[in-house]
Design a protein around this motif. Structure first.
Motif, PDB file in Angstrom:
ATOM      1  N   ALA A 210       0.798  -1.110  -0.371  1.00 26.78           N
ATOM      2  CA  ALA A 210       0.023   0.226   0.269  1.00 26.78           C
ATOM      3  C   ALA A 210       0.602   1.337   0.058  1.00 26.78           C
ATOM      4  O   ALA A 210       0.823   2.035  -0.599  1.00 26.78           O
ATOM      5  N   TYR A 211       2.520   1.500   0.761  1.00 31.70           N
ATOM      6  CA  TYR A 211       3.002   2.442   0.786  1.00 31.70           C
ATOM      7  C   TYR A 211       3.700   2.599  -0.521  1.00 31.70           C
ATOM      8  O   TYR A 211       3.510   3.696  -1.588  1.00 31.70           O
ATOM      9  N   GLU A 212       3.658   1.727  -0.869  1.00 29.51           N
ATOM     10  CA  GLU A 212       5.395   1.133  -1.949  1.00 29.51           C
ATOM     11  C   GLU A 212       3.773   1.916  -3.225  1.00 29.51           C
ATOM     12  O   GLU A 212       4.852   2.722  -4.066  1.00 29.51           O
ATOM     13  N   SER A 213       2.978   1.670  -4.026  1.00 28.10           N
ATOM     14  CA  SER A 213       2.241   1.441  -4.225  1.00 28.10           C
ATOM     15  C   SER A 213       1.212   3.556  -4.458  1.00 28.10           C
ATOM     16  O   SER A 213       0.284   3.528  -5.415  1.00 28.10           O
ATOM     17  N   LEU A 214       1.671   3.842  -3.742  1.00 31.93           N
ATOM     18  CA  LEU A 214       0.816   5.132  -3.159  1.00 31.93           C
ATOM     19  C   LEU A 214       1.516   5.991  -4.821  1.00 31.93           C
ATOM     20  O   LEU A 214       2.599   6.051  -4.766  1.00 31.93           O
ATOM     21  N   PRO A 215       0.695   6.979  -5.434  1.00 36.65           N
ATOM     22  CA  PRO A 215       0.879   8.158  -6.214  1.00 36.65           C
ATOM     23  C   PRO A 215       2.165   8.858  -5.633  1.00 36.65           C
ATOM     24  O   PRO A 215       2.242   9.374  -4.439  1.00 36.65           O
ATOM     25  N   GLU A 216       3.346   9.039  -6.383  1.00 34.05           N
ATOM     26  CA  GLU A 216       4.350   9.565  -5.943  1.00 34.05           C
ATOM     27  C   GLU A 216       3.908  11.124  -5.154  1.00 34.05           C
ATOM     28  O   GLU A 216       4.423  11.388  -3.619  1.00 34.05           O
ATOM     29  N   THR A 217       2.964  11.570  -5.687  1.00 37.29           N
ATOM     30  CA  THR A 217       2.633  13.431  -4.803  1.00 37.29           C
ATOM     31  C   THR A 217       1.498  12.685  -3.290  1.00 37.29           C
ATOM     32  O   THR A 217       2.159  13.359  -2.262  1.00 37.29           O
ATOM     33  N   LEU A 218       1.174  12.165  -3.804  1.00 40.25           N
ATOM     34  CA  LEU A 218       0.638  11.460  -2.176  1.00 40.25           C
ATOM     35  C   LEU A 218       1.559  10.655  -1.262  1.00 40.25           C
ATOM     36  O   LEU A 218       1.500  10.984  -0.214  1.00 40.25           O
ATOM     37  N   LYS A 219       2.298   9.255  -1.599  1.00 42.51           N
ATOM     38  CA  LYS A 219       3.508   9.596  -1.225  1.00 42.51           C
ATOM     39  C   LYS A 219       4.742  10.733  -0.121  1.00 42.51           C
ATOM     40  O   LYS A 219       5.285  10.590   0.625  1.00 42.51           O
ATOM     41  N   LYS A 220       4.948  11.664  -1.187  1.00 41.09           N
ATOM     42  CA  LYS A 220       5.135  13.013  -0.714  1.00 41.09           C
ATOM     43  C   LYS A 220       5.043  12.844   0.642  1.00 41.09           C
ATOM     44  O   LYS A 220       5.246  13.802   1.701  1.00 41.09           O
TER      45      LYS A 220
ATOM     46  N   VAL B  63       2.676  12.538   2.765  1.00 43.44           N
ATOM     47  CA  VAL B  63       2.400  11.156   4.180  1.00 43.44           C
ATOM     48  C   VAL B  63       3.758  11.116   4.704  1.00 43.44           C
ATOM     49  O   VAL B  63       3.752  11.088   5.462  1.00 43.44           O
ATOM     50  N   GLU B  64       4.993  11.127   3.865  1.00 44.82           N
ATOM     51  CA  GLU B  64       5.949  11.538   4.581  1.00 44.82           C
ATOM     52  C   GLU B  64       6.589  12.150   6.318  1.00 44.82           C
ATOM     53  O   GLU B  64       6.107  12.985   5.431  1.00 44.82           O
ATOM     54  N   GLY B  65       6.285  11.331   7.067  1.00 40.24           N
ATOM     55  CA  GLY B  65       6.896  12.507   8.586  1.00 40.24           C
ATOM     56  C   GLY B  65       5.819  12.417   8.697  1.00 40.24           C
ATOM     57  O   GLY B  65       5.384  13.451  10.210  1.00 40.24           O
ATOM     58  N   LEU B  66       4.638  12.711   8.620  1.00 40.72           N
ATOM     59  CA  LEU B  66       3.019  12.571   9.121  1.00 40.72           C
ATOM     60  C   LEU B  66       2.963  12.282   9.728  1.00 40.72           C
ATOM     61  O   LEU B  66       3.765  10.627  10.175  1.00 40.72           O
ATOM     62  N   GLU B  67       2.148  12.180  10.935  1.00 42.46           N
ATOM     63  CA  GLU B  67       1.801  11.447  12.729  1.00 42.46           C
ATOM     64  C   GLU B  67      -0.180  11.865  12.876  1.00 42.46           C
ATOM     65  O   GLU B  67      -0.553  12.649  12.293  1.00 42.46           O
TER      66      GLU B  67
END
Length: 256
Positions: A138-148, A150-154
């Motif tokens: 699920a993480y690896e297949s995220l669209p790149e915009t969404l992946k960027k 969510v990184e570091g969010l809590e």
């Protein structure tokens, strides 16, 4: 004397899960079998043992092989067994309306639940499938915009506990999404509107059918789920088709 020596492994899908043969969970298992189960669980993340016949005591004893067990306020049916969390679509059998959304068990704890074990005593004729999602994929297949994004969010839970939205698995070190759609009330540093938008997009992503393993329940199923890398979703079953599971959970050891 119990003589189990080697388990048989059959992958359930190309992306998640394995059916295990050669293990009777009602009996004491050997260190070798336990090592095989643990290594297979790390590889496949979700194990299904069919045709088990377990008393409450046997289920608890088997679960203890994997670590210290969590305890709950005892259900009236299990007053002497705080390790048991019964879930049913009939209120007289167990807690109703539990987990009808993507979640990880025990995500509201500061040190989240490590493993969930589900043992099914009643399986509905219609509905009630359990859905499982590989959160590495699920993480690896995220669209790149969404992946960027969510990184570091809590995420913030209803009880105030905060967790990383992207966590590293405590054993494999791989990144995985980690979210409870029912208990998350916001994201640290974001407005309510921004939080809702990201959570909505993640929920939509998790519902992609190519990522979801549908498990059709059978009486005697015992499912072992790596809570750190798998999210699950209990679908609805009409009470005219009884469903009952006894859940046990293994305490986590890593805060994140």
């Amino acid at each position: 004397m119990h003589t189990q020596s080697k388990i048989m492994i059959r992958p359930l899908t190309s992306f998640l899960g394995a059916e295990i043969e050669g293990v009777d969970a009602s009996k004491k298992i050997t260190p070798d079998i336990l090592a095989q189960l643990n290594s297979t669980l790390i590889e496949h993340q979700l194990l299904v043992l069919r045709h088990q016949n377990l008393s409450v005591e046997q289920q608890i004893a088997f679960s203890r092989n994997f670590g210290e067990m969590e305890q709950f306020s005892p259900h009236p049916h299990y007053l002497n067994y705080p390790e048991i969390f019964p879930v049913s679509n009939r209120e007289e059998d167990g807690y109703p309306n539990v987990g009808h959304y993507w979640h990880h068990d025990g995500s509201f704890l500061e040190t989240p639940t490590s493993l969930s074990l589900f043992y099914f005593l009643k399986a509905p004729l219609q509905g009630g499938d359990f859905l499982f999602n590989n959160m590495y994929h699920a993480y690896e297949s995220l669209p790149e915009t969404l992946k960027k994004q969510v990184e570091g969010l809590e995420t913030i839970h209803r009880n105030g506990v905060v967790h990383s939205l992207v966590r590293k698995h405590p054993i494999t070190g791989r990144k995985a999404l980690y979210i409870n759609m029912g208990l998350t009330v916001g994201i640290v540093g974001l407005s309510h509107q921004q939080s809702v938008g990201i959570i909505r997009d993640l929920n939509r992503h998790l519902n992609h059918p190519e990522y979801v393993y549908h498990h059709k329940l059978q009486v005697g199923d015992l499912i072992i789920c790596d809570n750190a890398s798998v999210a699950h979703f209990a679908t609805y079953a009409d009470p005219q088709y009884p469903q009952l599971q006894r859940r046990t959970t293994v305490s986590g050891t890593v805060k994140f």
